[in-house]
Every structure is written in structure tokens, then in C-alpha cells.
Design an enzyme around this catalytic site. Structure first.
Site, mmCIF file in Angstrom:
data_model
loop_
_atom_site.group_PDB
_atom_site.id
_atom_site.type_symbol
_atom_site.label_atom_id
_atom_site.label_comp_id
_atom_site.label_asym_id
_atom_site.label_seq_id
_atom_site.Cartn_x
_atom_site.Cartn_y
_atom_site.Cartn_z
ATOM 1 N N CYS A 155 62.994 83.597 74.872
ATOM 2 C CA CYS A 155 61.816 82.847 74.836
ATOM 3 C C CYS A 155 61.431 82.509 73.684
ATOM 4 O O CYS A 155 60.903 81.090 73.635
ATOM 5 C CB CYS A 155 60.614 83.854 75.368
ATOM 6 S SG CYS A 155 60.161 85.203 74.148
ATOM 7 N N HIS A 160 56.751 88.131 74.015
ATOM 8 C CA HIS A 160 56.985 87.084 74.731
ATOM 9 C C HIS A 160 55.971 85.626 74.174
ATOM 10 O O HIS A 160 54.800 85.851 74.217
ATOM 11 C CB HIS A 160 56.670 87.242 76.104
ATOM 12 C CG HIS A 160 57.218 86.166 77.228
ATOM 13 N ND1 HIS A 160 58.821 85.536 77.075
ATOM 14 C CD2 HIS A 160 56.752 85.647 78.225
ATOM 15 C CE1 HIS A 160 58.940 84.742 78.201
ATOM 16 N NE2 HIS A 160 57.659 84.849 78.646
ATOM 17 N N ASP A 180 56.658 78.394 81.215
ATOM 18 C CA ASP A 180 57.361 79.373 80.831
ATOM 19 C C ASP A 180 58.848 79.268 81.350
ATOM 20 O O ASP A 180 58.891 79.505 82.368
ATOM 21 C CB ASP A 180 56.879 80.713 81.169
ATOM 22 C CG ASP A 180 57.893 81.959 80.942
ATOM 23 O OD1 ASP A 180 58.733 81.546 80.262
ATOM 24 O OD2 ASP A 180 57.440 83.370 80.955
#
Length: 296
Positions: free
Chosen positions: A74, A113, A128
Site C-alpha cells: 500500500c 495501511h 484503495d
């Protein structure tokens, strides 16, 4: 070594197979780019298991993902997306999320994250592109509490609890095609699971620097104990976990996900990475899959 050529959108779009249009920062363009990324850029932590460091420099990440045809986690994939969004003129900010799935729900745990929040015509969306596995959204989700967002993988939703937002998913049952290779001793998954939670406080790169280092150096972290590569496909997703390769096919009309798993030799790992994930590593990979209770 990072290329001296400047980062540019055309090169990025070629990498993900996106041809536009992108004249204005609207929802349709965001949706299209988001889906192309998850279908072409693997979620992977292989650098850790190849003796490489993972930094948070945009040019280094661009070089790795775009020019070297790699994937990332991420703090690479979503951090690069943040640059893309700004270049296209979107009103966007980065947010920090605390992963719940596979971890104890510890409110004091750091944000591990990175995600993006995008505002379009007064509406906010969570983008995302770098969580992977069956919890990967294919398109941004509108920031509306309790609203179901149906995708091929299942039903995603965001829940607001006094300013703390929870990202959750309702999944289908799995049908294991080769149960002799299935993991044993695991609890049956709940139909609806919380994946991560976050606030709407904008974050900058410095917010993730320490955790980015810890995730790749702490011997008790998920990413140091398991080599993971995951890529979405038009019908499901693929995952290489250590030496175990799995293809999952979504069958929403039948109410199940088909799971086909097989174990690989060291030589086959390299072949699978090249043929199924379009990854060719520069340094030697040491596949890893140690069990430390993460549910993977």
C-alpha cells in the site's frame, strides 16, 4: 538505480493499459483508472524477500512499478496513486488506516495501511488499489455509512462509528476444489468481516515512515514472515503465498467462490511469477510462509 527520466502519466497509463479519456477529474475516469490498476499491478511484498528495501520516494516507486513491471504494497501502490490523482487534478488526500483483519483490534496500533480519499462534485470516495486478496475493492467506494457496494468479490461497505470509519466485506462461501491441500485447523470465516478502520484526518508521507520500516524489518510482522503476491483477474484473483499458488474464481450466481490450490517447487515459483503475475525479479527470491497466527 532510479531512472533519470521524469515520471509522467503517459508512461503510467501505458503500464496499466489505460487509454483514457482523462480530460477531466470525474468519477468515471477515477473508476476506470482504479480498476485498471488492480487488474495489472500486483499487491506484493517480494522486495523484502529479495534483499531489497522498500522506500517512500515517488520516483523510486514509479521506476519499480511502471518501468520494472513490478507491484508493491500500500505504501507503494496507493502512494503512487496519490501522485496520479494530483497530476490529474483530483481533490484528494491520503488517509491512514489500521488493519483489523488477521490482527487483534488494538486501538493503540499504528496506521499500517495507506489509502486515498477523493472528493468529486461534493461526494467523497475511498480509493484503495493496494490491499489485495479477496478484500481488494475494484472501484472506489463512496463514503456513505452503511451503503452496500456490490462487486464481483462480494459486498463492501463503510460504517461510521463516531468519526471512526470501518471498511468491511460480506463474502460468499468458498468451495475448495482440492481439499487435501486446504489449510487445516483454521476457524471458518465469518460472512461479514471488518478489514480496516480509519479517520478522515489527512496524512502526509511522514505519517507512514516508521511503520513502513517496521513492516519490512520486524521478524514478527506478517510481511517479513510471508512472501505474498496477489493480482485481481476479471473473474477473481490469484495469490502466491510462499510456495503455494491459488486461483480463486468468483461465482456470485452460484453463491460460492471456487478455490484451486497447488504447491510449487522453487523452480515453479519463478515461472508462476512470470506467467501469472508478469513479474520478473532482478534479485533472487527466498519464498517464505511461516505461520505466526495471521490467518493466512
Amino acid at each position: 538505480m532510479v531512472s533519470k527520466d521524469k515520471m509522467n502519466l503517459d508512461e503510467f497509463f501505458k503500464r496499466i493499459g489505460f487509454s483514457g479519456p482523462f480530460e477531466k477529474p470525474d468519477q468515471a475516469t477515477l473508476n476506470a483508472i482504479h480498476k485498471r490498476i488492480v487488474m495489472t499491478v500486483p499487491f506484493e511484498n517480494l522486495s523484502i524477500h529479495c534483499g531489497e528495501k522498500i522506500g517512500m520516494d515517488h520516483e523510486a516507486i514509479f521506476n519499480k512499478i511502471v518501468r520494472e513491471q513490478r507491484g508493491g504494497w500500500c505504501m507503494e501502490g496507493n502512494y503512487l496513486l496519490a501522485w496520479v490523482l494530483r497530476e490529474l487534478g483530483y481533490d484528494s488526500v491520503m488517509l491512514g488506516a489500521r488493519v483489523i483483519f488477521g490482527h487483534a483490534n488494538d486501538p493503540s496500533a499504528p496506521d499500517s495501511h495507506l489509502i486515498n480519499m477523493v472528493t468529486i462534485d461534493g461526494r467523497r470516495y475511498i480509493a484503495d488499489v493496494s490491499f489485495g486478496l479477496s478484500f481488494q475493492m475494484w472501484q472506489p467506494i463512496e463514503l456513505v455509512s452503511g451503503k452496500d457496494h456490490s462487486e464481483a468479490a462480494g459486498v463492501f461497505r463503510l460504517i461510521d462509528q463516531d468519526g471512526l470509519w470501518f471498511f468491511e466485506k460480506t463474502s460468499r462461501k468458498q468451495k475448495i476444489l482440492n481439499p487435501d491441500l486446504a489449510k487445516t485447523g483454521e476457524k471458518e470465516k465469518k460472512p461479514t468481516e471488518q478489514i480496516y478502520c480509519f479517520t478522515l484526518v489527512p496524512r502526509e508521507k511522514d505519517h507512514f515512515t516508521d511503520i513502513n520500516h517496521k513492516l519490512q524489518t520486524d521478524p514478527n510482522q506478517l510481511f517479513t514472515t510471508k512472501s505474498i503476491t496477489s493480482l485481481q483477474t476479471p473473474t477473481g484473483f490469484r495469490i502466491l503465498l510462499g510456495w503455494t499458488y491459488t486461483e480463486v474464481t468468483f461465482r456470485p450466481d452460484e453463491g460460492v467462490d471456487l478455490v484451486d490450490t497447488r504447491d510449487l517447487s522453487d523452480e515453479e515459483v519463478e515461472t508462476i511469477l512470470r506467467e501469472k503475475f508478469n513479474i520478473k525479479l532482478k534479485n533472487k527470491l527466498s519464498p517464505t510462509n511461516n505461520k505466526i497466527g495471521h490467518g493466512l
